[in-house]
Design a protein around this motif. Structure first.
Motif, PDB file in Angstrom:
ATOM      1  N   SER A 283    -118.721  -1.431  17.038  1.00  0.00           N
ATOM      2  CA  SER A 283    -117.998  -0.774  15.888  1.00  0.00           C
ATOM      3  C   SER A 283    -116.822   0.013  16.285  1.00  0.00           C
ATOM      4  N   GLY A 284    -115.882  -0.019  15.559  1.00  0.00           N
ATOM      5  CA  GLY A 284    -114.680   0.427  16.193  1.00  0.00           C
ATOM      6  C   GLY A 284    -113.619  -0.050  16.849  1.00  0.00           C
ATOM      7  N   SER A 285    -114.137  -1.447  17.071  1.00  0.00           N
ATOM      8  CA  SER A 285    -113.595  -2.404  17.944  1.00  0.00           C
ATOM      9  C   SER A 285    -112.021  -2.915  17.084  1.00  0.00           C
ATOM     10  N   GLY A 286    -112.159  -2.779  15.868  1.00  0.00           N
ATOM     11  CA  GLY A 286    -111.246  -3.421  15.000  1.00  0.00           C
ATOM     12  C   GLY A 286    -111.439  -4.656  14.518  1.00  0.00           C
ATOM     13  N   LYS A 287    -112.768  -5.253  14.597  1.00  0.00           N
ATOM     14  CA  LYS A 287    -113.219  -6.426  13.962  1.00  0.00           C
ATOM     15  C   LYS A 287    -113.229  -6.422  12.570  1.00  0.00           C
ATOM     16  N   SER A 288    -113.645  -5.074  11.880  1.00  0.00           N
ATOM     17  CA  SER A 288    -113.494  -4.886  10.274  1.00  0.00           C
ATOM     18  C   SER A 288    -112.160  -5.119   9.856  1.00  0.00           C
ATOM     19  N   THR A 289    -111.256  -4.395  10.626  1.00  0.00           N
ATOM     20  CA  THR A 289    -109.988  -4.455  10.086  1.00  0.00           C
ATOM     21  C   THR A 289    -109.378  -5.979  10.180  1.00  0.00           C
ATOM     22  N   CYS A 290    -109.770  -6.670  11.334  1.00  0.00           N
ATOM     23  CA  CYS A 290    -109.314  -8.023  11.474  1.00  0.00           C
ATOM     24  C   CYS A 290    -109.944  -8.993  10.328  1.00  0.00           C
ATOM     25  N   MET A 291    -111.261  -8.510   9.899  1.00  0.00           N
ATOM     26  CA  MET A 291    -111.723  -9.341   8.947  1.00  0.00           C
ATOM     27  C   MET A 291    -111.019  -8.920   7.406  1.00  0.00           C
ATOM     28  N   ASN A 292    -110.536  -7.854   7.326  1.00  0.00           N
ATOM     29  CA  ASN A 292    -109.972  -7.440   5.980  1.00  0.00           C
ATOM     30  C   ASN A 292    -108.763  -8.196   6.064  1.00  0.00           C
ATOM     31  N   ILE A 293    -107.843  -8.170   7.189  1.00  0.00           N
ATOM     32  CA  ILE A 293    -106.788  -8.708   7.069  1.00  0.00           C
ATOM     33  C   ILE A 293    -106.875 -10.411   6.954  1.00  0.00           C
ATOM     34  N   ILE A 294    -107.713 -10.840   7.600  1.00  0.00           N
ATOM     35  CA  ILE A 294    -108.013 -12.448   7.324  1.00  0.00           C
ATOM     36  C   ILE A 294    -108.221 -12.620   5.793  1.00  0.00           C
ATOM     37  N   GLY A 295    -109.232 -11.968   5.386  1.00  0.00           N
ATOM     38  CA  GLY A 295    -109.635 -12.024   3.985  1.00  0.00           C
ATOM     39  C   GLY A 295    -108.787 -11.637   2.905  1.00  0.00           C
ATOM     40  N   CYS A 296    -107.595 -11.230   3.332  1.00  0.00           N
ATOM     41  CA  CYS A 296    -106.641 -10.744   2.540  1.00  0.00           C
ATOM     42  C   CYS A 296    -106.890  -9.660   1.645  1.00  0.00           C
ATOM     43  N   LEU A 297    -107.514  -9.057   1.886  1.00  0.00           N
ATOM     44  CA  LEU A 297    -108.053  -7.620   1.419  1.00  0.00           C
ATOM     45  C   LEU A 297    -107.343  -6.478   1.578  1.00  0.00           C
ATOM     46  N   ASP A 298    -106.439  -6.784   2.795  1.00  0.00           N
ATOM     47  CA  ASP A 298    -105.559  -5.752   3.431  1.00  0.00           C
ATOM     48  C   ASP A 298    -104.383  -6.431   4.017  1.00  0.00           C
ATOM     49  N   VAL A 299    -103.307  -5.761   4.321  1.00  0.00           N
ATOM     50  CA  VAL A 299    -102.047  -6.346   4.858  1.00  0.00           C
ATOM     51  C   VAL A 299    -101.752  -5.538   5.894  1.00  0.00           C
ATOM     52  N   PRO A 300    -101.163  -6.362   7.171  1.00  0.00           N
ATOM     53  CA  PRO A 300    -100.890  -5.522   8.449  1.00  0.00           C
ATOM     54  C   PRO A 300     -99.795  -4.656   8.182  1.00  0.00           C
ATOM     55  N   THR A 301     -99.707  -3.256   9.124  1.00  0.00           N
ATOM     56  CA  THR A 301     -98.784  -2.588   9.252  1.00  0.00           C
ATOM     57  C   THR A 301     -97.536  -3.145   9.639  1.00  0.00           C
ATOM     58  N   SER A 302     -97.694  -4.017  10.842  1.00  0.00           N
ATOM     59  CA  SER A 302     -96.453  -4.825  11.434  1.00  0.00           C
ATOM     60  C   SER A 302     -97.087  -5.912  11.869  1.00  0.00           C
ATOM     61  N   GLY A 303     -96.398  -7.006  12.219  1.00  0.00           N
ATOM     62  CA  GLY A 303     -96.650  -8.127  12.780  1.00  0.00           C
ATOM     63  C   GLY A 303     -97.008  -9.289  11.486  1.00  0.00           C
ATOM     64  N   LYS A 304     -97.169 -10.363  12.134  1.00  0.00           N
ATOM     65  CA  LYS A 304     -97.280 -11.501  10.969  1.00  0.00           C
ATOM     66  C   LYS A 304     -98.704 -12.187  10.956  1.00  0.00           C
ATOM     67  N   TYR A 305     -99.233 -12.216   9.651  1.00  0.00           N
ATOM     68  CA  TYR A 305    -100.396 -13.105   9.493  1.00  0.00           C
ATOM     69  C   TYR A 305    -100.008 -14.146   8.488  1.00  0.00           C
ATOM     70  N   LEU A 306    -100.209 -15.426   8.930  1.00  0.00           N
ATOM     71  CA  LEU A 306     -99.921 -16.617   8.205  1.00  0.00           C
ATOM     72  C   LEU A 306    -101.202 -17.395   7.920  1.00  0.00           C
ATOM     73  N   LEU A 307    -101.491 -17.553   7.040  1.00  0.00           N
ATOM     74  CA  LEU A 307    -102.505 -18.122   6.250  1.00  0.00           C
ATOM     75  C   LEU A 307    -102.210 -19.724   5.622  1.00  0.00           C
ATOM     76  N   GLN A 308    -102.588 -20.739   6.243  1.00  0.00           N
ATOM     77  CA  GLN A 308    -101.983 -22.206   5.887  1.00  0.00           C
ATOM     78  C   GLN A 308    -100.382 -21.879   5.605  1.00  0.00           C
ATOM     79  N   GLY A 309     -99.815 -21.257   6.702  1.00  0.00           N
ATOM     80  CA  GLY A 309     -98.344 -21.400   6.852  1.00  0.00           C
ATOM     81  C   GLY A 309     -97.808 -20.372   5.971  1.00  0.00           C
ATOM     82  N   ARG A 310     -98.477 -19.594   5.048  1.00  0.00           N
ATOM     83  CA  ARG A 310     -97.936 -18.556   4.131  1.00  0.00           C
ATOM     84  C   ARG A 310     -97.885 -17.204   4.634  1.00  0.00           C
ATOM     85  N   ASP A 311     -96.761 -16.434   4.790  1.00  0.00           N
ATOM     86  CA  ASP A 311     -97.077 -15.127   5.104  1.00  0.00           C
ATOM     87  C   ASP A 311     -97.623 -13.913   4.274  1.00  0.00           C
TER      88      ASP A 311
END
Lengths: 241, 398
Positions: A43-71
Motif C-alpha cells: 500500500s502506498g506503492s502507487g498501484k491504486s493510482t495506476c489502477m485508477n488511471i488505467i480504469g479511466c477514473l482519473d487522468v495523469p498529471t503529466s505523461g501520456k496514457y494511451l488506451l487502444q491508441g487514444r489519449d
C-alpha cells in the motif's frame, strides 16, 4: 503483439498540505492485447493510482496514457464515462454490486448505460451469468449470495459489455483461499480465451497467477518481467525480514 | 438510456423506502390539498353568489331618485321615455313603491309581508307568473284600483289556498285579491318572495307623501349591456336634474362583478398562503434528496465506474425527486377532493345553504404541474451534487 495500454512517463501528484505526494512517478510500460499482467506493490506503492488511471477514473498529471491508441488525458468527463463503459470491465475487492437490484439487473447495468435495448440486455446478461455458473441465481439479491458468488456476479458484470480490458482490483481480498482460487482460475480462463486482464494486488501468491508482473514501489516501476524472474516477487524489505 | 428506464428506476428507488418517501411527500400533500380546498371554496362561494344574484335578476337596473338640490324632477313618464329612447339596451321599466304598514287578514296580522306597488309589466320583468286569478293590468294602474296579487305564502297561510276574491287590509285600506303568484321558493316561508303583496303602483303611490314613485326597476335587453344601460339612464337623469347626487342607478351585474373581484383577491391571497406550504414541502424534498445522495455515494461511484455520465446521474436524481413530488401531488389532489366533499357537507349542515365546494379541473392540473415542478426545482441541487461526485472518492466511501 498489438499494444493496448501504453503508459508513457505517467506522473500523478497529489498536494497534501505543504507536501507533494508523487503517487505515480514517471511510470512507463506497455500491455499488449491478450496479455495477463499483475501490478503488484505494497500500500502506498502507487498501484491504486495506476489502477485508477488505467480504469479511466482519473487522468495523469503529466505523461501520456494511451488506451487502444487514444489519449485518455485529453478526454472530457463524458468521454471518460463512455470509455469506462465500452472498454473496461471492473472487478472490485468489495464486489460493489448494487444491493437493491437483482443479480441479473446488476449485470445489465453497464449495458443499460451503453444504450443496449432491453431484450438484448437480457440475452447477454444470461449468457455471462451462465458462463460464471450463476444462471440459476439471476433473480436473487446480492446479499442472498456468498462472497464468492457475489464476486462471480461482478465478473459477469465486467464481461457483459465485452470490454477490451478486464481490470481486477484485489479481486480476492475479501474471499477465503478456496474461493480465491476459483476466482483466479476464472481470470486465467478469461486470459486463455484471449482477453486482456490486468490484476492489481499486494499479495505475491495472488500475483503469480499472471505470467507477467509489474512491481511498483514509491510510485516507480521496480520490476517488469515474467513472474518467474528474479526480483518479481520479493522486495528489499521482505528480504530483510 | 431511455427516459422510461430512468423513470422505472426512480419508482423502484422510491418504493424501496416507503415510510421515508411518504414523510417526504407529506409537505406536498398538505400544500396541494389546502390550495385545492381553498380554491374550491372560492369557486363554491362564487357559484353561490352568482345563483343568488341570478334569482334577483342580473339583467336589471335599480334606479333611485332623490331629487335633492333641484327643482326639476323625473317621474314615471320621464322614466318610460328614457327606456323607450334607449331600446337597444333597455327593455322594460316598472316603478317599485314599497309600502310600510301592517298587513291584516281579518283579525290576523302578518308582520313580515312586503307590500310593493308595481306596474303591469313587473311580473313579466321578474319572470313571475300567476297561478290563480289574474295578474295586474294596465287598467288597474290607470284607474288606481284597490286590487292586489298575493304570494303563495299569504294565499296558503291565511286563505287556505282560496285567496282570489277575498279582501286584505293594508294600513287603513282594503284591497281585493285578484290573483295569486306562482310559488317561487322551494319551501313556503316568511320573508320570502312568496310572502308579499303586489299593488298597482298608482294606488300605492297615492299613499306616499310626494305622490310620485321614487324607485324604478329597469330590465336590460341583455345582461352584457349592464354598463351601457346604466350609463344611458344616468346620462338622461343628469340632463333632467343637472346634478349626479339626485339619483342612483345600481346594476346587479356590476355589483356581482365587484364582489367576484373581491372574492378572487381574497381567494388568491389565501391560496398564496397555502402555497407557502408547497415551498416548505419542496425544501423537505431537497433535504431528503441531499441525505439520499450522501447515503448513496457508493452507489453513485459504482454507477459512474460502470459508465454512467454526469447527465445520467443528474437525470436519475431529478426524476426521483420529481416523481416523489408528483406522487405527493396526486395524493394531495385525492385528499383535496375528500376534504372538499367534507367541507361541502359541513357548509350544508351548518349554514343550511346549498353551497358546493368544487375544485376546478384547472386548479387540479395546475396543482399536479406545480408539484412536479417543485420536485424538479428542489431536486436539481442534490442531483447536481450527486452527478459531480468524483467516482474514485465515491467508490472509496464507506
Amino acid at each position: 503483439m498489438e499494444p493496448l495500454i501504453v503508459f508513457d512517463h505517467v506522473c500523478k501528484f497529489y498536494q497534501m498540505g505543504e507536501e507533494t505526494v508523487r503517487a505515480a512517478d514517471e511510470i512507463s510500460f506497455t500491455i499488449g492485447k491478450g496479455e495477463f499482467v499483475a501490478i503488484v506493490g505494497r500500500s502506498g506503492s502507487g498501484k491504486s493510482t495506476c489502477m485508477n488511471i488505467i480504469g479511466c477514473l482519473d487522468v495523469p498529471t503529466s505523461g501520456k496514457y494511451l488506451l487502444q491508441g487514444r489519449d485518455v488525458g485529453q478526454m472530457d468527463k463524458n468521454e471518460l464515462a463512455e470509455t469506462r463503459n465500452h472498454l473496461l470491465g471492473f472487478i472490485f475487492q468489495q464486489y460493489n454490486l448494487l444491493p437493491k437490484l437483482s443479480v441479473m439487473e446488476n449485470v445489465e447495468v453497464p449495458l443499460m448505460y451503453a444504450g443496449v435495448p432491453k431484450a438484448e440486455r437480457r440475452r447477454r446478461a444470461e449468457e455471462v451469468l451462465e458462463k460464471v455458473g450463476l444462471a440459476d441465481k439471476k433473480r436473487h439479491r446480492p446479499n442472498q449470495l456468498s462472497g464468492g458468488q457475489q464476486q462471480r456476479v461482478s465478473i459477469a458484470r465486467a464481461l457483459a459489455g465485452d470490454p477490451a480490458v478486464i481490470l481486477a482490483d484485489e479481486p480476492t481480498g475479501a474471499l477465503d483461499s478456496r474461493t480465491s482460487r476459483d476466482v483466479l482460475a476464472m481470470l486465467q480462463q478469461l486470459h486463455r480465451e484471449g482477453r486482456t486482464v490486468v490484476l492489481i494486488t499486494h499479495d505475491n501468491s495472488i500475483a503469480i497467477t499472471a505470467p507477467r508482473i509489474i512491481r511498483l514501489e514509491d510510485g516507480k516501476v521496480v520490476y517488469d518481467g515474467p513472474a518467474r524472474g528474479k526480483g518479481a516477487l520479493v522486495t528489499h524489505e521482505e528480504v530483510a525480514v | 438510456m431511455k427516459l422510461s428506464e430512468s423513470f422505472a428506476m426512480a419508482v423502484r428507488s422510491i418504493l424501496s423506502s416507503k415510510m421515508r418517501t411518504f414523510l417526504t411527500m407529506l409537505g406536498i400533500i398538505i400544500g396541494i390539498a389546502s390550495v385545492m380546498v381553498i380554491v374550491g371554496l372560492g369557486n363554491g362561494m362564487q357559484n353561490y353568489m352568482e345563483e343568488m344574484f341570478q334569482s334577483m335578476g342580473t339583467n336589471t337596473l335599480t334606479v333611485s331618485l332623490f331629487g335633492r338640490g333641484s327643482n326639476r324632477s323625473a317621474g314615471e313618464e320621464e322614466m318610460y321615455e328614457i327606456v323607450a329612447e334607449n331600446s337597444q339596451y333597455l327593455s322594460q321599466v316598472s316603478p317599485t313603491v314599497s309600502i310600510q304598514g301592517a298587513v291584516k287578514i281579518g283579525a290576523e296580522t302578518s308582520d313580515y309581508t312586503s307590500v310593493t306597488g308595481v306596474s303591469e309589466d313587473y311580473f313579466h320583468m321578474m319572470g313571475y307568473t300567476v297561478s290563480q286569478g289574474r295578474g295586474l293590468q294596465y287598467i288597474d294602474v290607470e284607474k288606481r284600483l284597490n286590487v292586489c296579487v298575493v304570494g303563495e305564502y299569504v294565499n296558503h297561510t291565511y286563505y287556505d289556498g282560496n285567496a282570489v276574491g277575498q279582501l286584505i287590509r293594508i294600513g287603513s285600506q282594503q284591497y281585493a285579491i285578484v290573483g295569486v303568484m306562482t310559488q317561487e321558493s322551494d319551501t313556503l316561508e316568511e320573508r320570502t318572495t312568496d310572502d308579499s303583496v303586489f299593488l298597482p303602483y298608482s294606488s300605492a303611490a297615492a299613499r306616499l307623501e310626494g305622490g310620485e314613485p321614487t324607485s324604478y326597476l329597469v330590465t336590460l335587453t341583455d345582461e352584457r349591456y349592464a354598463a351601457q344601460g346604466k350609463a344611458a339612464v344616468e346620462d338622461a337623469l343628469y340632463d333632467i336634474y343637472g346634478s349626479d347626487s339626485a339619483y342612483y342607478v345600481m346594476s346587479m351585474t356590476e355589483i356581482l362583478d365587484l364582489m367576484t373581484d373581491m372574492l378572487n383577491v381574497m381567494i388568491t391571497i389565501l391560496a398564496a398562503i397555502a402555497a407557502i406550504s408547497l415551498v416548505v414541502g419542496g425544501i423537505g424534498i431537497m433535504n431528503i434528496m441531499l441525505v439520499s445522495v450522501t447515503e448513496r455515494t457508493r452507489e453513485i461511484g459504482i454507477r459512474k465506474a460502470l459508465g454512467a455520465k454526469e447527465r445520467t446521474i443528474l437525470l436519475q436524481f431529478v426524476i426521483e425527486a420529481a416523481t416523489t413530488s408528483a406522487i405527493g401531488g396526486v395524493i394531495g389532489i385525492a385528499v383535496g377532493y375528500g376534504l372538499s366533499s367534507l367541507a361541502t357537507m359541513l357548509v350544508v349542515a351548518l349554514l343550511e345553504t346549498s353551497m358546493a365546494v368544487t375544485p376546478s379541473a384547472d386548479s387540479i392540473a395546475m396543482a399536479f404541474g406545480v408539484s412536479a415542478a417543485i420536485g424538479v426545482l428542489f431536486g436539481y441541487l442534490p442531483a447536481k451534487k450527486a452527478a459531480q461526485l468524483n467516482p474514485i472518492d465515491a467508490l472509496r466511501y464507506e
